[in-house]
Design a protein around this motif. Structure first.
Motif, PDB file in Angstrom:
ATOM      1  N   ARG A  59      -3.019   8.620  -6.340  1.00 56.71           N
ATOM      2  CA  ARG A  59      -2.371   9.761  -5.707  1.00 56.71           C
ATOM      3  C   ARG A  59      -1.319   9.278  -4.738  1.00 56.71           C
ATOM      4  O   ARG A  59      -1.385   8.173  -4.223  1.00 56.71           O
ATOM      5  N   ASP A  60      -0.314  10.088  -4.519  1.00 52.07           N
ATOM      6  CA  ASP A  60       0.684   9.753  -3.519  1.00 52.07           C
ATOM      7  C   ASP A  60       0.050   9.867  -2.148  1.00 52.07           C
ATOM      8  O   ASP A  60      -0.718  10.788  -1.877  1.00 52.07           O
ATOM      9  N   PRO A  61       0.366   8.938  -1.232  1.00 51.26           N
ATOM     10  CA  PRO A  61      -0.219   9.002   0.093  1.00 51.26           C
ATOM     11  C   PRO A  61       0.273  10.217   0.848  1.00 51.26           C
ATOM     12  O   PRO A  61       1.420  10.643   0.707  1.00 51.26           O
ATOM     13  N   ASP A  62      -0.600  10.783   1.640  1.00 58.25           N
ATOM     14  CA  ASP A  62      -0.245  11.910   2.485  1.00 58.25           C
ATOM     15  C   ASP A  62       0.691  11.413   3.578  1.00 58.25           C
ATOM     16  O   ASP A  62       0.342  10.498   4.328  1.00 58.25           O
ATOM     17  N   PRO A  63       1.907  11.996   3.689  1.00 61.34           N
ATOM     18  CA  PRO A  63       2.844  11.501   4.698  1.00 61.34           C
ATOM     19  C   PRO A  63       2.347  11.672   6.120  1.00 61.34           C
ATOM     20  O   PRO A  63       2.871  11.053   7.039  1.00 61.34           O
ATOM     21  N   THR A  64       1.323  12.520   6.308  1.00 54.91           N
ATOM     22  CA  THR A  64       0.799  12.718   7.660  1.00 54.91           C
ATOM     23  C   THR A  64      -0.241  11.659   8.024  1.00 54.91           C
ATOM     24  O   THR A  64      -0.638  11.568   9.183  1.00 54.91           O
ATOM     25  N   GLU A  65      -0.686  10.873   7.040  1.00 51.72           N
ATOM     26  CA  GLU A  65      -1.658   9.824   7.319  1.00 51.72           C
ATOM     27  C   GLU A  65      -0.998   8.703   8.112  1.00 51.72           C
ATOM     28  O   GLU A  65       0.131   8.311   7.843  1.00 51.72           O
ATOM     29  N   SER A  66      -1.717   8.161   9.068  1.00 51.30           N
ATOM     30  CA  SER A  66      -1.182   7.060   9.856  1.00 51.30           C
ATOM     31  C   SER A  66      -1.273   5.768   9.058  1.00 51.30           C
ATOM     32  O   SER A  66      -1.981   5.674   8.045  1.00 51.30           O
ATOM     33  N   VAL A  67      -0.548   4.749   9.535  1.00 51.37           N
ATOM     34  CA  VAL A  67      -0.612   3.438   8.897  1.00 51.37           C
ATOM     35  C   VAL A  67      -2.040   2.906   8.937  1.00 51.37           C
ATOM     36  O   VAL A  67      -2.507   2.280   7.990  1.00 51.37           O
ATOM     37  N   VAL A  68      -2.757   3.187  10.029  1.00 49.42           N
ATOM     38  CA  VAL A  68      -4.138   2.719  10.162  1.00 49.42           C
ATOM     39  C   VAL A  68      -5.015   3.337   9.076  1.00 49.42           C
ATOM     40  O   VAL A  68      -5.788   2.634   8.405  1.00 49.42           O
ATOM     41  N   GLU A  69      -4.895   4.642   8.872  1.00 53.12           N
ATOM     42  CA  GLU A  69      -5.706   5.319   7.853  1.00 53.12           C
ATOM     43  C   GLU A  69      -5.379   4.790   6.465  1.00 53.12           C
ATOM     44  O   GLU A  69      -6.284   4.541   5.650  1.00 53.12           O
ATOM     45  N   PRO A 120      10.180  -8.190   8.486  1.00 54.65           N
ATOM     46  CA  PRO A 120       9.903  -7.613   7.162  1.00 54.65           C
ATOM     47  C   PRO A 120      10.253  -8.523   5.988  1.00 54.65           C
ATOM     48  O   PRO A 120       9.967  -8.165   4.840  1.00 54.65           O
ATOM     49  N   THR A 121      10.859  -9.682   6.233  1.00 58.06           N
ATOM     50  CA  THR A 121      11.423 -10.484   5.142  1.00 58.06           C
ATOM     51  C   THR A 121      10.424 -10.800   4.041  1.00 58.06           C
ATOM     52  O   THR A 121      10.679 -10.559   2.856  1.00 58.06           O
ATOM     53  N   VAL A 122       9.268 -11.355   4.387  1.00 58.43           N
ATOM     54  CA  VAL A 122       8.310 -11.764   3.356  1.00 58.43           C
ATOM     55  C   VAL A 122       7.797 -10.552   2.580  1.00 58.43           C
ATOM     56  O   VAL A 122       7.539 -10.631   1.370  1.00 58.43           O
ATOM     57  N   TYR A 123       7.680  -9.410   3.253  1.00 56.18           N
ATOM     58  CA  TYR A 123       7.196  -8.202   2.595  1.00 56.18           C
ATOM     59  C   TYR A 123       8.254  -7.620   1.658  1.00 56.18           C
ATOM     60  O   TYR A 123       7.951  -7.183   0.547  1.00 56.18           O
ATOM     61  N   VAL A 124       9.509  -7.616   2.116  1.00 57.65           N
ATOM     62  CA  VAL A 124      10.597  -7.128   1.275  1.00 57.65           C
ATOM     63  C   VAL A 124      10.746  -8.016   0.040  1.00 57.65           C
ATOM     64  O   VAL A 124      10.996  -7.525  -1.068  1.00 57.65           O
ATOM     65  N   LEU A 125      10.579  -9.313   0.229  1.00 59.83           N
ATOM     66  CA  LEU A 125      10.715 -10.247  -0.892  1.00 59.83           C
ATOM     67  C   LEU A 125       9.775  -9.868  -2.035  1.00 59.83           C
ATOM     68  O   LEU A 125      10.180  -9.839  -3.196  1.00 59.83           O
ATOM     69  N   VAL A 126       8.505  -9.565  -1.700  1.00 58.66           N
ATOM     70  CA  VAL A 126       7.537  -9.260  -2.755  1.00 58.66           C
ATOM     71  C   VAL A 126       7.579  -7.793  -3.181  1.00 58.66           C
ATOM     72  O   VAL A 126       7.347  -7.479  -4.348  1.00 58.66           O
ATOM     73  N   LEU A 127       7.872  -6.890  -2.257  1.00 65.52           N
ATOM     74  CA  LEU A 127       7.899  -5.471  -2.601  1.00 65.52           C
ATOM     75  C   LEU A 127       9.089  -5.123  -3.488  1.00 65.52           C
ATOM     76  O   LEU A 127       8.992  -4.268  -4.372  1.00 65.52           O
ATOM     77  N   ALA A 184       2.648  -4.484   5.612  1.00 63.65           N
ATOM     78  CA  ALA A 184       3.241  -4.224   4.298  1.00 63.65           C
ATOM     79  C   ALA A 184       3.471  -2.732   4.095  1.00 63.65           C
ATOM     80  O   ALA A 184       4.520  -2.314   3.558  1.00 63.65           O
ATOM     81  N   LEU A 185       2.519  -1.907   4.502  1.00 63.72           N
ATOM     82  CA  LEU A 185       2.671  -0.454   4.379  1.00 63.72           C
ATOM     83  C   LEU A 185       3.813   0.050   5.254  1.00 63.72           C
ATOM     84  O   LEU A 185       4.581   0.941   4.846  1.00 63.72           O
ATOM     85  N   LYS A 186       3.935  -0.499   6.452  1.00 59.10           N
ATOM     86  CA  LYS A 186       5.023  -0.101   7.346  1.00 59.10           C
ATOM     87  C   LYS A 186       6.368  -0.472   6.751  1.00 59.10           C
ATOM     88  O   LYS A 186       7.315   0.331   6.770  1.00 59.10           O
ATOM     89  N   VAL A 187       6.473  -1.681   6.217  1.00 56.78           N
ATOM     90  CA  VAL A 187       7.747  -2.106   5.622  1.00 56.78           C
ATOM     91  C   VAL A 187       8.057  -1.279   4.387  1.00 56.78           C
ATOM     92  O   VAL A 187       9.227  -0.897   4.161  1.00 56.78           O
ATOM     93  N   ALA A 188       7.047  -0.985   3.564  1.00 58.02           N
ATOM     94  CA  ALA A 188       7.272  -0.142   2.393  1.00 58.02           C
ATOM     95  C   ALA A 188       7.774   1.235   2.821  1.00 58.02           C
ATOM     96  O   ALA A 188       8.676   1.809   2.172  1.00 58.02           O
ATOM     97  N   GLU A 189       7.214   1.764   3.887  1.00 59.78           N
ATOM     98  CA  GLU A 189       7.668   3.054   4.413  1.00 59.78           C
ATOM     99  C   GLU A 189       9.126   2.973   4.874  1.00 59.78           C
ATOM    100  O   GLU A 189       9.933   3.858   4.593  1.00 59.78           O
TER     101      GLU A 189
END
Length: 271
Positions: free
Chosen positions: A11-21, A182-189, A258-263
């Motif tokens: 499922r697509d993540p709920d945009p209201t969910e925090s990075v922690v959740e 974010p470099t290492v995360y962008v590289l793989v994402l 990784a989730l923050k950088v993807a966002e």
């Protein structure tokens, strides 16, 4: 980077969910990857034994730069009972032998390729193949590791000659860490080259200005460092237990980043 189509269960993540959740929603699936930070913690056997034999605790804040493991939360003993360390706040002597440095770069780079590549796949398609990630990103990660080691040396080795430059070096290290974390995360994402990933990371930071996230990670790691370090200083069993505790904890910080950088990059993730 092309990604396999998702199954109807994703499922697509709920945009209201925090990075922690969202981080905790991924951890169970990605938990085997905690073996990587466990391994990197145990590689420093001498530091682990020294920590186990020393009373006290460490207060260590770690910004979202690279892999987290036990040593992101605990400082190896320096002769006093209590240590306070900020990122880049200490300088350990580099190995004198080039082959030793080369071996470190290769092993660490290969582990990073499988680790970060698997995290990227885990949050975007819901599954991962560690070996395939090593094959896909191994060369780039080894090169990135070498660049990081060289950059660290360029920033901090002058301190051996001119110690008053310490404050300047720390500030420079922190600024570079923020601009390019974010470099290492962008590289793989996004499956980019090192140069392209670094430029993309710099652009994302300039646009989104994630200073709050950057500082929040440092604060939370500092809070976590107290109980983890108390455990690490409680004898050999406690030190090994601390490494076990720190491994999934470190994985959580890497997944959150990784989730923050993807966002920031507008990359779709699964729930």
């Amino acid at each position: 980077m092309a990604r396999p189509s998702r199954s109807p269960r994703d499922r697509d993540p709920d945009p209201t969910e925090s990075v922690v959740e969202r981080t905790f929603s991924h951890l169970a699936r990605l938990l085997p990857l905690a073996l990587v930070p466990l391994a990197t913690a145990l590689f420093r056997t001498r530091d682990l034994l020294a920590t186990a034999q020393t009373n006290g605790f460490s207060l260590r804040a770690s910004f979202p730069v690279y892999r987290y493991d036990l040593w992101s939360f605990v400082d190896a003993p320096n002769g006093s009972g209590v240590t306070v360390s900020l990122p880049f706040g200490g300088l350990e002597p580099l190995p004198l032998l080039v082959p030793a440095i080369g071996a470190y770069v290769v092993v660490s780079g290969a582990l990073s390729a499988g680790y970060f590549g698997s995290i990227a796949d885990g949050i975007t398609v819901g599954g991962f193949d560690f070996v395939a990630a090593v094959r896909r990103f191994g060369v780039r990660m080894v090169l990135l590791e070498a660049i990081v080691v060289a950059a660290f040396a360029a920033v901090f080795l002058p301190l051996l000659v001119v110690p008053p430059l310490f404050v300047v070096a720390v500030v420079a290290g922190l600024v570079l860490s923020y601009l390019f974390f974010p470099t290492v995360y962008v590289l793989v994402l996004e499956d980019r080259s090192i140069g392209s990933a670094a430029r993309r990371a710099r652009g994302l930071v300039a646009r989104d200005q994630p200073l709050g996230f950057f500082l929040a990670v440092a604060i939370v790691t500092a809070v976590c460092s107290v109980p983890v370090s108390l455990l690490a200083h409680a004898g050999p069993v406690g030190a090994f237990a601390a490494a076990l505790v720190a491994a999934p904890l470190g994985l959580a910080f890497n997944v959150a980043t990784a989730l923050k950088v993807a966002e920031m990059a507008g990359i779709e993730t699964v729930g």
